[in-house]
Write a protein that holds these residues in place. Structure first.
Motif, PDB file in Angstrom:
ATOM      1  N   CYS A 272     -82.735 105.481 -26.939  1.00 53.01           N
ATOM      2  CA  CYS A 272     -83.527 106.338 -26.435  1.00 53.01           C
ATOM      3  C   CYS A 272     -84.982 105.784 -26.300  1.00 53.01           C
ATOM      4  CB  CYS A 272     -83.533 107.746 -26.969  1.00 53.01           C
ATOM      5  SG  CYS A 272     -83.985 107.518 -28.719  1.00 53.01           S
ATOM      6  N   ALA A 273     -85.550 104.810 -27.193  1.00 51.59           N
ATOM      7  CA  ALA A 273     -86.765 104.740 -27.383  1.00 51.59           C
ATOM      8  C   ALA A 273     -86.858 103.025 -27.779  1.00 51.59           C
ATOM      9  CB  ALA A 273     -87.660 105.326 -28.286  1.00 51.59           C
ATOM     10  N   ILE A 274     -88.108 102.425 -27.457  1.00 57.50           N
ATOM     11  CA  ILE A 274     -88.309 101.189 -27.894  1.00 57.50           C
ATOM     12  C   ILE A 274     -89.787 100.911 -27.829  1.00 57.50           C
ATOM     13  CG2 ILE A 274     -88.718  99.983 -25.195  1.00 57.50           C
ATOM     14  CD1 ILE A 274     -87.452  97.588 -26.494  1.00 57.50           C
ATOM     15  N   LEU A 275     -90.187 100.149 -29.042  1.00 56.90           N
ATOM     16  CA  LEU A 275     -91.638  99.909 -29.409  1.00 56.90           C
ATOM     17  C   LEU A 275     -91.684  98.261 -29.950  1.00 56.90           C
ATOM     18  CD1 LEU A 275     -94.291 101.308 -30.172  1.00 56.90           C
ATOM     19  CD2 LEU A 275     -93.317 101.444 -32.440  1.00 56.90           C
ATOM     20  N   CYS A 276     -92.826  97.955 -29.271  1.00 56.21           N
ATOM     21  CA  CYS A 276     -93.111  96.507 -29.736  1.00 56.21           C
ATOM     22  C   CYS A 276     -94.255  96.521 -30.626  1.00 56.21           C
ATOM     23  CB  CYS A 276     -93.393  95.522 -28.502  1.00 56.21           C
ATOM     24  SG  CYS A 276     -93.957  93.887 -28.764  1.00 56.21           S
ATOM     25  N   LEU A 277     -93.983  96.021 -31.841  1.00 56.49           N
ATOM     26  CA  LEU A 277     -95.043  95.851 -32.809  1.00 56.49           C
ATOM     27  C   LEU A 277     -95.731  94.585 -32.466  1.00 56.49           C
ATOM     28  CD1 LEU A 277     -93.454  97.106 -36.063  1.00 56.49           C
ATOM     29  CD2 LEU A 277     -94.803  98.520 -34.271  1.00 56.49           C
ATOM     30  N   HIS A 278     -97.199  94.611 -32.157  1.00 48.60           N
ATOM     31  CA  HIS A 278     -98.034  93.452 -31.815  1.00 48.60           C
ATOM     32  C   HIS A 278     -98.551  92.830 -33.337  1.00 48.60           C
ATOM     33  CE1 HIS A 278     -99.263  95.330 -27.804  1.00 48.60           C
ATOM     34  NE2 HIS A 278     -97.994  95.082 -28.042  1.00 48.60           N
ATOM     35  N   CYS A 279     -97.238  92.145 -33.907  1.00 50.90           N
ATOM     36  CA  CYS A 279     -97.789  91.450 -35.126  1.00 50.90           C
ATOM     37  C   CYS A 279     -97.139  90.131 -34.935  1.00 50.90           C
ATOM     38  CB  CYS A 279     -97.048  92.247 -36.566  1.00 50.90           C
ATOM     39  SG  CYS A 279     -95.377  92.419 -36.341  1.00 50.90           S
ATOM     40  N   VAL A 280     -97.205  89.035 -36.029  1.00 49.12           N
ATOM     41  CA  VAL A 280     -96.755  88.051 -35.677  1.00 49.12           C
ATOM     42  C   VAL A 280     -95.525  87.419 -36.854  1.00 49.12           C
ATOM     43  CG1 VAL A 280     -97.237  85.325 -35.995  1.00 49.12           C
ATOM     44  CG2 VAL A 280     -99.217  87.118 -35.065  1.00 49.12           C
ATOM     45  N   PRO A 281     -94.530  87.404 -36.514  1.00 48.35           N
ATOM     46  CA  PRO A 281     -93.829  87.364 -34.972  1.00 48.35           C
ATOM     47  C   PRO A 281     -93.690  88.750 -34.488  1.00 48.35           C
ATOM     48  CG  PRO A 281     -92.035  86.979 -36.409  1.00 48.35           C
ATOM     49  CD  PRO A 281     -93.255  87.088 -37.398  1.00 48.35           C
ATOM     50  N   ASN A 282     -93.615  88.939 -33.106  1.00 50.93           N
ATOM     51  CA  ASN A 282     -93.459  90.283 -32.920  1.00 50.93           C
ATOM     52  C   ASN A 282     -92.154  90.888 -33.102  1.00 50.93           C
ATOM     53  OD1 ASN A 282     -95.832  89.958 -31.288  1.00 50.93           O
ATOM     54  ND2 ASN A 282     -94.819  89.436 -29.354  1.00 50.93           N
ATOM     55  N   VAL A 283     -92.253  92.159 -33.361  1.00 52.65           N
ATOM     56  CA  VAL A 283     -90.980  93.094 -34.016  1.00 52.65           C
ATOM     57  C   VAL A 283     -90.806  94.371 -32.718  1.00 52.65           C
ATOM     58  CG1 VAL A 283     -90.090  94.512 -35.910  1.00 52.65           C
ATOM     59  CG2 VAL A 283     -91.545  92.547 -36.206  1.00 52.65           C
ATOM     60  N   LEU A 284     -89.380  94.237 -32.334  1.00 56.59           N
ATOM     61  CA  LEU A 284     -89.037  95.377 -31.459  1.00 56.59           C
ATOM     62  C   LEU A 284     -88.183  96.302 -32.184  1.00 56.59           C
ATOM     63  CD1 LEU A 284     -87.859  93.664 -28.014  1.00 56.59           C
ATOM     64  CD2 LEU A 284     -89.873  94.724 -28.427  1.00 56.59           C
ATOM     65  N   VAL A 285     -88.523  97.579 -32.093  1.00 58.34           N
ATOM     66  CA  VAL A 285     -87.893  98.865 -32.740  1.00 58.34           C
ATOM     67  C   VAL A 285     -87.343  99.362 -31.662  1.00 58.34           C
ATOM     68  CG1 VAL A 285     -88.191 100.843 -34.106  1.00 58.34           C
ATOM     69  CG2 VAL A 285     -89.871  98.866 -34.329  1.00 58.34           C
ATOM     70  N   ILE A 286     -85.952  99.196 -31.939  1.00 57.91           N
ATOM     71  CA  ILE A 286     -84.953 100.205 -31.159  1.00 57.91           C
ATOM     72  C   ILE A 286     -84.456 101.265 -31.658  1.00 57.91           C
ATOM     73  CG2 ILE A 286     -82.989 100.157 -29.430  1.00 57.91           C
ATOM     74  CD1 ILE A 286     -83.444  97.151 -29.321  1.00 57.91           C
TER      75      ILE A 286
ATOM     76  N   GLY B 250     -80.447 108.691 -34.777  1.00 57.57           N
ATOM     77  CA  GLY B 250     -81.147 108.363 -35.761  1.00 57.57           C
ATOM     78  C   GLY B 250     -81.177 107.027 -36.481  1.00 57.57           C
ATOM     79  N   MET B 251     -80.727 105.855 -35.693  1.00 53.68           N
ATOM     80  CA  MET B 251     -80.737 104.589 -36.244  1.00 53.68           C
ATOM     81  C   MET B 251     -81.720 103.881 -35.615  1.00 53.68           C
ATOM     82  SD  MET B 251     -78.020 104.603 -38.119  1.00 53.68           S
ATOM     83  CE  MET B 251     -77.839 102.755 -38.323  1.00 53.68           C
ATOM     84  N   LEU B 252     -82.463 103.091 -36.430  1.00 52.49           N
ATOM     85  CA  LEU B 252     -83.493 102.342 -36.116  1.00 52.49           C
ATOM     86  C   LEU B 252     -83.201 100.841 -36.413  1.00 52.49           C
ATOM     87  CD1 LEU B 252     -86.531 104.384 -37.585  1.00 52.49           C
ATOM     88  CD2 LEU B 252     -85.765 104.243 -35.157  1.00 52.49           C
ATOM     89  N   TYR B 253     -83.438  99.950 -35.316  1.00 43.17           N
ATOM     90  CA  TYR B 253     -83.162  98.787 -35.629  1.00 43.17           C
ATOM     91  C   TYR B 253     -84.379  97.767 -35.319  1.00 43.17           C
ATOM     92  CZ  TYR B 253     -78.284 100.107 -34.442  1.00 43.17           C
ATOM     93  OH  TYR B 253     -77.228 100.835 -34.608  1.00 43.17           O
ATOM     94  N   HIS B 254     -84.700  97.070 -36.396  1.00 39.40           N
ATOM     95  CA  HIS B 254     -85.936  96.263 -36.324  1.00 39.40           C
ATOM     96  C   HIS B 254     -85.695  94.857 -35.943  1.00 39.40           C
ATOM     97  CE1 HIS B 254     -87.683  99.107 -39.592  1.00 39.40           C
ATOM     98  NE2 HIS B 254     -87.783  99.507 -38.320  1.00 39.40           N
ATOM     99  N   CYS B 255     -86.010  94.370 -34.638  1.00 34.79           N
ATOM    100  CA  CYS B 255     -85.539  93.242 -34.272  1.00 34.79           C
ATOM    101  C   CYS B 255     -86.810  91.991 -34.043  1.00 34.79           C
ATOM    102  CB  CYS B 255     -84.964  93.192 -32.903  1.00 34.79           C
ATOM    103  SG  CYS B 255     -83.565  94.459 -32.789  1.00 34.79           S
ATOM    104  N   VAL B 256     -86.752  90.917 -34.506  1.00 34.84           N
ATOM    105  CA  VAL B 256     -87.623  89.913 -34.686  1.00 34.84           C
ATOM    106  C   VAL B 256     -87.592  89.164 -33.234  1.00 34.84           C
ATOM    107  CG1 VAL B 256     -88.844  88.012 -35.801  1.00 34.84           C
ATOM    108  CG2 VAL B 256     -87.770  89.952 -37.212  1.00 34.84           C
ATOM    109  N   VAL B 257     -88.467  89.141 -32.470  1.00 38.37           N
ATOM    110  CA  VAL B 257     -88.559  88.224 -31.242  1.00 38.37           C
ATOM    111  C   VAL B 257     -88.734  86.877 -31.616  1.00 38.37           C
ATOM    112  CG1 VAL B 257     -89.465  88.299 -28.751  1.00 38.37           C
ATOM    113  CG2 VAL B 257     -89.160  90.289 -30.073  1.00 38.37           C
ATOM    114  N   LEU B 258     -88.102  85.717 -31.203  1.00 35.50           N
ATOM    115  CA  LEU B 258     -88.064  84.602 -31.492  1.00 35.50           C
ATOM    116  C   LEU B 258     -87.557  83.731 -30.126  1.00 35.50           C
ATOM    117  CD1 LEU B 258     -87.140  83.994 -34.978  1.00 35.50           C
ATOM    118  CD2 LEU B 258     -89.092  84.189 -34.347  1.00 35.50           C
ATOM    119  N   GLU B 259     -88.075  82.649 -30.042  1.00 33.02           N
ATOM    120  CA  GLU B 259     -88.018  81.578 -28.873  1.00 33.02           C
ATOM    121  C   GLU B 259     -86.164  81.426 -29.026  1.00 33.02           C
ATOM    122  OE1 GLU B 259     -90.041  78.429 -28.372  1.00 33.02           O
ATOM    123  OE2 GLU B 259     -91.921  79.632 -27.720  1.00 33.02           O
ATOM    124  N   GLY B 260     -85.557  81.258 -27.972  1.00 31.28           N
ATOM    125  CA  GLY B 260     -84.324  81.088 -27.861  1.00 31.28           C
ATOM    126  C   GLY B 260     -84.102  79.885 -27.834  1.00 31.28           C
TER     127      GLY B 260
END
Length: 643
Positions: free
Chosen positions: A214-228, A233-243
């Motif tokens: 239902c929601a997504i958030l991009c934290l502008h830290c290094v590296p970027n972290v996507l919160v889904i 009530g589940m939150l997934y913290h995903c680290v954005v890295l080059e493939g």
């Protein structure tokens, strides 16, 4: 002084406003509803307290409707999600995700016509037959529900010069995430303006990490972290890295030749929010608690990049990511230690705090949060302001354990000349981290919003359950952990006391040994002086013995032969010098006799200048010095020969 100011819309919206967003430039406010959007232009500030228009109680504000004709003509279309384009230098733009799976960019100068349109349909048939395909896509969860912008970056694989773009992460209801590189100043060429994805998630899951995103958030830290976030009530913290390039090549060869390399999402951790308070009740109530779900809204924290907040109809949660800074340090270092990364993933967990609960029981009526904002005050510190459905303003302080990284001080530069004890590196903040891990609470007692409401108060049995739950949380999460921390501190104090006593004993021994070494050094210094004096005497005696021994030998030694040759050569040179000196003296006498008769006659006629006198004096002085040196050498040679 006016207690508050009222902003009146010149052209009020015809729809019910559900959300209010402030622009990055702080000059406009976006009013969002189910049937349309409108932008309110904030008046100017002036005066002593920098209030709107000097502090007027009521102010008329200019409003600009966004896509009014579009939403009026298409009654079935509704805005799903809206946001401001994250640029403070360009003209303000509104980005809206509509129910027809399209993202539109609107300029305030032309609010009825979109500047850019991105179709998010995964097939061309959906755009041809929107009514039927939309229903099938909604049933399968293949519709976009939210989006968020990432930090400014350079467009990858762009043919022309470097183009700055904002990555737009789009979340679908089935949990898939897509990517669009957006730019308002450049045309859609290359990867810019293309729908890329879905982004691969590692490790892969059978349910794709939920089907109710239902929601997504991009934290502008290094590296970027996507919160889904999901509605359960589940939150997934995903680290954005080059493939990985090999993975892209394999996917290109096996599936689609047109697919482009996209970043990968690495799920670092999963967090489950306590939407409804967990009480010790029957099986039916537990089933109701586990089945409760609601949409979640994610909010960035403007004071800390590693912290965000969740609001929903059941309350407010605050989440702090304590592992981001250590992960950044790990990525910046050249060493690749997998064990360090595994320890980081196992030990470092995010901090979740349940701040406000508006639905304490499964049967309680929800009280959604109408407004939410983060403030920074000198007296309050970092705090959040929440406005409830009854328009009650609640101010709560934020997490103190999660804070932004302080800038390095000038005096904190490491001095290479100073010697640092290795014990400092071994025990640097390890005990403090240990105590913080002990005191870390897995569950908190939030503020119950409707606990003081007499009309909506729960029955006594449920009040007893709430009291038992709060007592249990205080006992397990506060008292027991504080007792454990006290025992650890006492054990640490005992250990440090014993180490201190041992160090005192060792220090006394070192002082005594230093005194003994000083006394021994003084004795050795005296002995050394005596031995040195005796050695000099012995050396002189040895020289005399060797000299007398060599003098009694019938044959000359090599050094004496060399000395004899040198003396013969010097004697010859002395004879030559004597003859030369004799000639010089005779010439000098002759010249003196020749000059004397003519001096009296030329005294009156010849006058020397100052430079001539200086030249003559210098020549005579040099000759006299030369003669003196020759005489001295002759005398030295004579004395040496006589010896």
């Amino acid at each position: 002084m006016v207690p508050y100011q009222t902003l009146l819309c010149i052209n009020p919206p015809l729809f019910e406003v559900n959300e209010v967003l402030l622009s990055p430039t702080r000059h406009h406010v976006l009013l969002i509803g189910n049937k349309g959007m409108m932008v309110l232009e904030l008046p100017q500030r002036w005066g002593k307290r920098s209030e709107f228009e000097g502090g007027k109680s009521e102010i008329n504000c200019l409003t600009v409707p966004i896509a009014e004709r579009f939403f009026t003509s298409s009654t079935s279309l509704t805005p799903r999600h809206a946001a401001w384009y994250p640029s403070e230098t360009e003209e303000p733009h509104v980005v809206v995700l509509t129910s027809d799976n399209s993202v539109r960019f609107y300029d305030l100068k032309q609010p009825q016509t979109p500047v850019q349109i991105f179709c998010l349909s995964q097939s061309e048939e959906e755009s041809i037959v929107p009514s039927t395909s939309r229903s099938y896509a909604a049933s399968l969860g293949e519709i976009a529900v939210a989006f968020d912008f990432g930090p400014l970056m350079t467009a990858p694989r762009h043919r022309s010069k470097e183009v700055l773009v904002h990555p737009l992460y789009i979340l679908y209801e089935n949990g898939e995430t897509y990517l669009i590189y957006c730019s308002l100043t450049h045309n859609s060429t290359g990867l810019v303006g293309r729908l890329l994805g879905p982004l691969p998630m590692h490790p892969a899951a059978e349910d794709n990490y939920g089907y109710d995103a239902c929601a997504i958030l991009c934290l502008h830290c290094v590296p970027n972290v996507l919160v889904i976030a999901t509605q359960s009530g589940m939150l997934y913290h995903c680290v954005v890295l080059e493939g990985d390039e090999e993975e892209y090549q394999m996917s290109n060869e096996s599936w689609d030749l047109r697919c482009e390399p996209v970043p990968s999402l690495y799920v670092f951790e999963c967090v489950e929010l306590e939407l409804v308070l967990k009480l010790a009740t029957g099986d039916d109530d537990e089933q109701l608690q586990s089945d409760f779900s609601c949409p979640i809204t994610l909010h960035k924290d403007p004071l800390c990049l590693t912290r965000y907040h969740c609001t929903h109809i059941a309350g407010v949660h605050s989440i702090g990511l304590t592992w981001v800074n250590q992960l950044e340090q790990f990525l910046l270092t050249e060493e690749q230690d997998k064990h360090c990364l595994q320890e980081l993933a196992a030990e470092q967990r995010c901090i979740v705090e349940h701040i406000l609960c508006t639905k304490p029981l499964p049967f309680s009526q929800p009280a959604p949060i109408k407004g939410f904002w983060i403030i920074s005050d000198l007296s309050l510190g970092a705090a959040m302001i929440c406005i409830t459905d009854s328009y009650e303003c609640i101010i709560r302080q934020l997490l103190t354990t999660t804070r932004p990284v302080s800038p390095p001080l000038l005096c904190s530069n490491p001095d290479t000349s100073s010697i640092v004890s290795p014990l400092r590196n071994f025990t640097s903040s390890s005990f403090e981290q240990h105590i913080a891990n002990i005191l870390r609470r897995n569950t908190t007692n939030p503020l119950l919003l409707r606990a003081s409401d007499a009309e909506g108060a729960p029955p006594p049995q449920e009040c007893l359950q709430l009291l038992s739950r709060a007592t249990q949380v205080f006992r397990e999460e506060y008292i027991l952990k504080q007792a454990l921390a006290r025992e650890e501190i006492a054990r640490r104090v005992k250990l440090l006391t014993s180490q201190k006593n041992k160090q005192k004993f060792d220090l006394e021994q070192c002082i005594n040994e230093r005194k003994l070494l000083q006394e021994m050094a003084e004795e050795l210094a005296g002995k050394y002086e005596g031995v040195k004096y005796n050695q000099e005497i012995v050396m002189k005696r040895v020289k005399k013995v060797l000299h007398s021994f060599n003098s009694h030998l019938p044959v000359l030694s090599d050094s004496e032969r060399d000395m004899k040759k040198e003396l013969v050569v010097l004697n010859d040179q002395l004879s030559d010098l004597e003859s030369t000196i004799t000639q010089v003296q005779m010439k000098t006498e002759y010249q003196r006799k020749e000059i004397q008769p003519e001096e009296s006659a030329r005294k009156k006629s010849i006058t020397l200048s100052v430079s001539q006198k200086k030249c003559i004096h210098s020549v005579l002085k040099e000759q006299s010095e030369h003669i003196t040196e020759m005489v001295k050498k002759i005398n030295d040679i004579r004395t040496h020969v006589n010896f």
